[in-house]
Design an enzyme around this catalytic site. Sequence first.
Site: not given
Ligand code: DX5
Ligand code: ZN
Length: 220
Positions: A138, A176
């Site tokens: 993450m 992500d």
């Molecule tokens: C956050 C999610 C992500 C989110 C990413 O907790 O796991 O997958 O949708 O969104 P962006 O690309 O806008 O950062």
């Molecule tokens: Zn995600």
Amino acid sequence: MDDIILSASILSADFAHLADEIAQAEAAGVDWLHIDVMDGHFVPNITMGPFIVETCRRISSLPLDVHLMIEKPERYVEAFIRAGANYVSVHVEGNPNIHRTLQTIRSLGAKAGIVLNPGTPACAISALLPVVDFILVMTVNPGYSGQSFLAESVPKISEIKAMLERHPSSALIQVDGGINAATLPIAYQAGARIFVAATAIFNHPQGIQAGVKSLRTAVK
Ligand code: DX5
Ligand code: ZN
């Protein structure tokens, strides 16, 4: 670059036009659809359940990449795989029997991913490498789309890449959170190959096609 996998997170799609937005992302050449499942406990937000995965399965032939941000994910992996999930990722945090959950995902025919929050060190997953197909680092704290990329996650991507080479393992590294045309190359250089993006695709000012193109061409 042709060695990157783009996984479009529908969290930022317009749900009043979900089929149309997914069709546009598919036509623009995304590789997977990323579905963020949140339960209001593991993360503050509440989003989608197996019903949405089943809906995506009916309207798209793309692989479905289901990211479970829920407590006790072992209770739900089967429901998500039955609904059509091809890739299922579960967090290492707060899951004492995560090794078994990863084995269960594989035994049900899906690919298993382990996820690390920004506050979790790389060593937390070293014992899980034999049972994972991909590792999600993450690059924001999970819960919402539209947050900024945390640069402090980059050394952890490199560390996990080195860990995979030593193991050895062919698992791919996914990132992500805050992925856009500026941050994707940074994560790529560190070793990531699967890129999740919500805002940069579905909220791109010039539309979905332009968003996908800017990510696809970000690594020169
Ligand atoms: C956050 C999610 C992500 C989110 C990413 O907790 O796991 O997958 O949708 O969104 P962006 O690309 O806008 O950062
Ligand atoms: Zn995600």
